[in-house]
Enzyme design. Sequence first.
Site, mmCIF file in Angstrom:
data_model
loop_
_atom_site.group_PDB
_atom_site.id
_atom_site.type_symbol
_atom_site.label_atom_id
_atom_site.label_comp_id
_atom_site.label_asym_id
_atom_site.label_seq_id
_atom_site.Cartn_x
_atom_site.Cartn_y
_atom_site.Cartn_z
ATOM 1 N N SER A 771 39.972 22.930 -16.148
ATOM 2 C CA SER A 771 40.646 24.170 -16.516
ATOM 3 C C SER A 771 41.660 24.566 -15.438
ATOM 4 O O SER A 771 42.617 23.840 -15.202
ATOM 5 C CB SER A 771 39.611 25.272 -16.768
ATOM 6 O OG SER A 771 40.179 26.365 -17.439
ATOM 7 N N ASP A 845 40.090 22.640 -28.262
ATOM 8 C CA ASP A 845 40.006 23.629 -27.175
ATOM 9 C C ASP A 845 40.360 25.007 -27.713
ATOM 10 O O ASP A 845 41.430 25.211 -28.282
ATOM 11 C CB ASP A 845 40.963 23.229 -26.054
ATOM 12 C CG ASP A 845 40.708 23.993 -24.761
ATOM 13 O OD1 ASP A 845 40.299 25.172 -24.841
ATOM 14 O OD2 ASP A 845 40.912 23.424 -23.684
ATOM 15 N N HIS A 879 36.687 23.573 -25.050
ATOM 16 C CA HIS A 879 37.154 23.657 -23.664
ATOM 17 C C HIS A 879 36.216 22.909 -22.712
ATOM 18 O O HIS A 879 36.654 22.287 -21.755
ATOM 19 C CB HIS A 879 37.262 25.116 -23.245
ATOM 20 C CG HIS A 879 37.955 25.312 -21.935
ATOM 21 N ND1 HIS A 879 39.245 24.887 -21.706
ATOM 22 C CD2 HIS A 879 37.546 25.885 -20.775
ATOM 23 C CE1 HIS A 879 39.597 25.197 -20.462
ATOM 24 N NE2 HIS A 879 38.587 25.801 -19.887
#
EC number: 3.4.21.-
Length: 951
Positions: A771, A845, A879
């Site tokens: 991330s 995601d 994610h």
Amino acid sequence: MMRFQRACHRLSLSPLCHSSPPSSSLLLLPPKLSTLRCCARVRRFSGTSLMSSRAASRLRCLASVSPGAGEDAGGSSSNGSASLSVTATDDDELALGTGYRLPPPEIRDIVDAPPVPALSFSPHRDKILFLKRRALPPLADLARPEEKLAGVRIDGYCNTRSRMSFYTGLGIHQLLPDGTLSPEKEITGIPDGGKINFVTWSSDGKHLAFSIRVDENGNSSKPIVWVADVETGEARPLFKSQDVYLNAIFESFVWIDDSTLLVSTIPSSRGDPPKKPLVPSGPKTLSNEKQSVVQVRTFQDLLKDEYDADLFDYYATSQLVLASLDGTAKEVGPPAVYTSLDPSTDHKYLLISSLHRPYSFIVPCGRFPNKVEVWTADGRFVRQLCDLPLAEDIPIVANSVRKGMRSINWRADKPSTLYWAETQDGGDAKVEVSPRDIVYMQSAEPLAGEEPEVLHKLDLRYGGISWCDDTLALVYESWYKTRRTRTWVISPGSNDVTPRILFDRSSEDVYSDPGSTMLRRTAAGTYVIAKIKKENDEGTYVLLNGSGATPQGNVPFLDLFDINTGNKERIWESDKEKYFETVVALMSDQKEGDLKMEELKILTSKESKTENTQFSLQLWPDRKVQQITNFPHPYPQLASLQKEMIRYQRKDGVQLTATLYLPPGYDPSKDGPLPCLFWSYPGEFKSKDAASQVRGSPNEFAGIGSTSALLWLARRFAILSGPTIPIIGEGDEEANDRYVEQLVASAEAAVDEVVRRGVAHPSKIAVGGHSYGAFMTANLLAHAPHLFSCGIARSGAYNRTLTPFGFQNEDRTLWEATNVYVEMSPFMSANKIKKPILLIHGEEDNNPGTLTMQSDRFFNALKGHGALCRLVILPHESHGYSARESIMHVLWETDRWLQKYCVPNTSDADTSPDQSKEESDSADKVATATGSGNPEFGDHEDHSKFRRSLL
């Protein structure tokens, strides 16, 4: 308390956490928080509550394994899928082929280790529920169809959130007086293969309620509510009819009293889902003819058209049913999109929240129109508290909130008393006004003409209340821009007592953190501040549970604190030398009134660098310790790993820390420097002093998740875990104004330190992150190519112009800070990246900002400049990554990348002499810009030459 609320908010709301279960987990069933509240608030729960912010932090990874909490992090047996048939190889032709791969056995065996159960204590603390869970799920679970509506992902077949994890079995142990556990009593009657969710205790501890799904025709069925008798262990469906199904999109069910539940059910009159029209009724139109200023982040899974809105209504609409344990059931209220069900402390009223149209196509359902009503416990409408309009225009500036009433809740210490906050600045944090928030209080059924009572006025943003009684409550407020946080002492029942500030400090200053007040459970099932009674002492004492941050690491503590004088007495402290211990919960709170000091009982956890977490009871006055768990080591092959918290300094004087892990048996004098994996995530600060403070403990157990960098200890890597990357913006300066400069300086200081220690080979250091850590990785390869041999970037965002209305804690827009957005974006520096970079991203995601196309476009930019790069898109993954096939393949890809471009460091062989010179020159320029230097190697010029000689 405010930090506890935020920790619980992360635990129960985040749909993005995919970390694997810890080696041992205590599921304390923290108060569930409504997804539609603008401010997290503590609610009652019928099991033992998480009592401190430290405990919440220690257990944050439970969000991913707590059934119903979001994305699935559970799993199937270690057998996995038949497609996992090829082991790791360096064969390029095979690597570029199709199919899922397996990492080496030394990594695979750790990931496939069976998870230990989660634990939940009964309300009376005399029993422990073991909630059994599976390992990683197969990809087939993630491949099930899902609807993406209003920011929510829905399994239409089950009418639940998609990809819910679940428990596979329940077992109860009696907690015996000597601290040992009785033999397990299994909850029986559960169908074979039943998937268990939403496990809750009744307030009297005599029953459990939970939902069950079973497999049918390759799919999980719609969930049915079950109850179990704790004494006999027998379970049965709550409803006599087998056609009453739970609607688990929002609130599932709550205990109204010891024998009655309020359940959100699928309306019996509901037909088939609406069908999408073959021919649209008209174009999709968005309009801003009123010229409103509406700035929103890059939310995903939003409604696209009226058909989506109809589909959202179809799945989210519930019929509330009051159901008793004797089998009687009664529908109450009209069908609606109910999102929150809160019984009052005295069980006489219900606080009911629901969504309604008009919906929005630019914000998720948490900002839809929201109606809050008070009903009687038997379902009779009493009054409407508010009907909040659609909130598309909440400013993106930190501390901005929704207009109107928010954080509406029942007082935990009083019957049928409501409280809430209302903003006085229109919800816009940029507006200067005093007071900024006002907290009100009112009875459930006020007399005619009775106005709400002003409880407290605040100049910062309201952050919650810890209740005790009419003489004591703590009110929290904070302001992100200045990192200021304040705690007020008020007397809710006495208007003549002036509120006073108890604590006024910087939230970044962990060294000054006094701790959080511990809560006790009431007979009504709520949680209030625990008052402690000392013999022959009339003082008002509470317990402060703190993390105990020090320059040597965290040393958690428990203080006896006089709320009136401020005097403290430390009554418990963690072992500093070998162990890391924390206070998890009060266990002596069954009686009403003040708790006697001599009868105090607390639950603690204990771990070390090599010993996994175990839980114990500590009893006063003799401080007797009774260990109640004995979980096996989750990965004995790494039991003797070496761990050290190291400190070093950045060129601007900021003190940095990192945790250095070395493989079992490693001896630097004999084995020499190792290949090293540098894995981190930047953080923002307002001061150098705060950024320099040490966080964490050198004695914490090394929990290894399914995609953890620590897995490469099994491959004889040194791991530099979490080196601090502080991005500091002091005074009027914003942190990101000097992002690249501070990022490079922090990384260079970390690399210099591990090289100086002789544990990491200078030319064999890889950088990685997930991330925002992936964003960091790409930037470091672009702006500090001399530091790293290669990089692994997972689920990142690389082009900040695609997130024009803010990202992370940046609340300036692209048009307000154009240079910042451009200079921070590694996409704009794709031509500078010469070291190998592996990009990994979930195809689905749903995290704001990290759209899958971020990796796709970044890869194309890299490829367009001839960079050595690879992009892996994981089907069905979000994610974080959940399926065993996906996780194993991520590990295989990562290991292959490290073995090929870090261990032998063949990247130099793949570059031309001119390119190598260009990289060396670039290294010199970056090093000069950041002013690197190390006394070990002399001045900067000599240091650069030393690095080049090793490349």
